[in-house]
Design an enzyme around this catalytic site. Structure first.
Site: not given
Ligand code: ATP
Length: 288
Positions: A38, A41-42, A136, A205-206, A209-210, A237
């Site tokens: 969830g 929780t995370n 949620e 968040t990317l 890509k950061g 999370d």
């Molecule tokens: P999820 O749903 O998988 O929990 P999300 O889609 O909400 O993730 P993301 O944008 O995928 O969020 O990731 C959040 C942050 O985690 C990114 O901004 C980055 O700092 C870090 N991160 C995610 N994937 C990677 C990766 N492959 N390598 C390094 N850092 C990552």
């Protein structure tokens, strides 16, 4: 200060299968595992692991006693998690040998958080505390309004994306966290990009890509830390929990994002969700 998290609590039940069953097919699983899951929780576990004082507001069913014990063991204050008639929310996750999955989500108690539980919890909150929520549970909007009226700062992760919930939450939100897909969904729903939203701080968040930290004045980009990911579940999370924990302890935004970027990178090198979210000492010692 404290962080008040109105968030979902799920039991993730993971079945390993040779392939994802087709319509009408019956298939025996080769393995079954249970995890605490969830988004709510995370986030609470990430906040606690990052050293924040976190108070979870939510609901489980009568079958959720083990979850309360586990959250308490992780350092989360569980006094404001109600027990309601519906069973604990759960996700049935079917994973095949290629790692492909299919998920059936039952919100259960997450949709039945009692308003008096929110009121009781927030009656202990103090001006300057953070309130955080995601999409949620029920009562996000009502709870955010109570929090605002009490002088709390409001953070909102608009996930899973719901246009109506996002529209209601934005005017009350100080910090909005979205992934790239949610940012596009929000743009379609409102016609506004991150810089045009009525929110002081937006973080998009990317993944690898950061992220971008966007305000009305400018956008700062933060690179991810290069790692070899094995499981990205819970990265977002963990990131949001660590940003909030940093802000809660008085860090400037850029420093909090830097800390969260390290925590999320370490997280993606691990299999699992809540149970493996790294703690502050591990994040500080992390040398990628
Ligand atoms: P999820 O749903 O998988 O929990 P999300 O889609 O909400 O993730 P993301 O944008 O995928 O969020 O990731 C959040 C942050 O985690 C990114 O901004 C980055 O700092 C870090 N991160 C995610 N994937 C990677 C990766 N492959 N390598 C390094 N850092 C990552």
């Amino acid at each position: 200060m404290a962080v008040w998290n109105l968030g979902s609590i799920n039991e993730d039940i993971v079945y390993s299968v040779p392939h994802i069953p087709a319509a009408g097919e019956t298939l025996a699983a080769t393995d079954k595992r249970h995890y605490l899951g969830g988004k709510g929780t995370n986030m609470s576990v990430a906040l606690a692991r990052a050293g924040a004082q976190v108070k979870h507001i939510g609901a489980v069913g009568e079958d959720g006693g083990w979850i309360l014990l586990k959250l308490a063991e992780y350092g989360v204050d569980t006094r404001f998690i109600g027990k309601v008639a519906h069973g604990t929310g759960h996700a049935i996750i079917t994973v095949d040998s290629q790692g492909e999955n299919a998920i059936t989500l039952w919100p259960g108690a997450n949709a039945e958080v009692p308003l008096d539980m929110v009121q009781l919890a927030l009656s202990e909150a103090r001006t300057g505390d953070w309130f955080v929520t995601q999409n949620e549970t029920n009562l996000q909007e009502e709870s955010a309004r109570i929090a605002r009226d009490l002088g709390l700062r409001v953070a909102y992760a608009a996930a899973p994306f719901e246009a109506a919930a996002a529209r209601a939450m934005l005017p009350m939100t100080d910090l909005l966290v979205l992934n790239a897909v949610e940012a596009e969904q929000l743009r379609s729903a409102t016609g506004q990009g991150p810089a045009e939203l009525p929110v002081e701080h937006v973080i998009v968040t990317l993944g690898s890509k950061g992220c971008d930290w966007v305000t009305a004045q400018d956008t700062h980009h933060f690179d991810a830390i290069p790692v070899t990911p094995v499981d990205t579940t819970g990265a977002g999370d963990t990131f949001t929990g660590y940003v909030l924990a940093g802000l809660d302890r008085g860090m400037p935004m850029a420093q909090a994002i830097g800390l969260a970027t390290r925590a999320a990178a370490l997280m993606v090198t691990r299999h699992g969700t809540s149970d493996v979210i790294p703690d502050l000492a591990e994040v500080q010692a992390f040398r990628p």
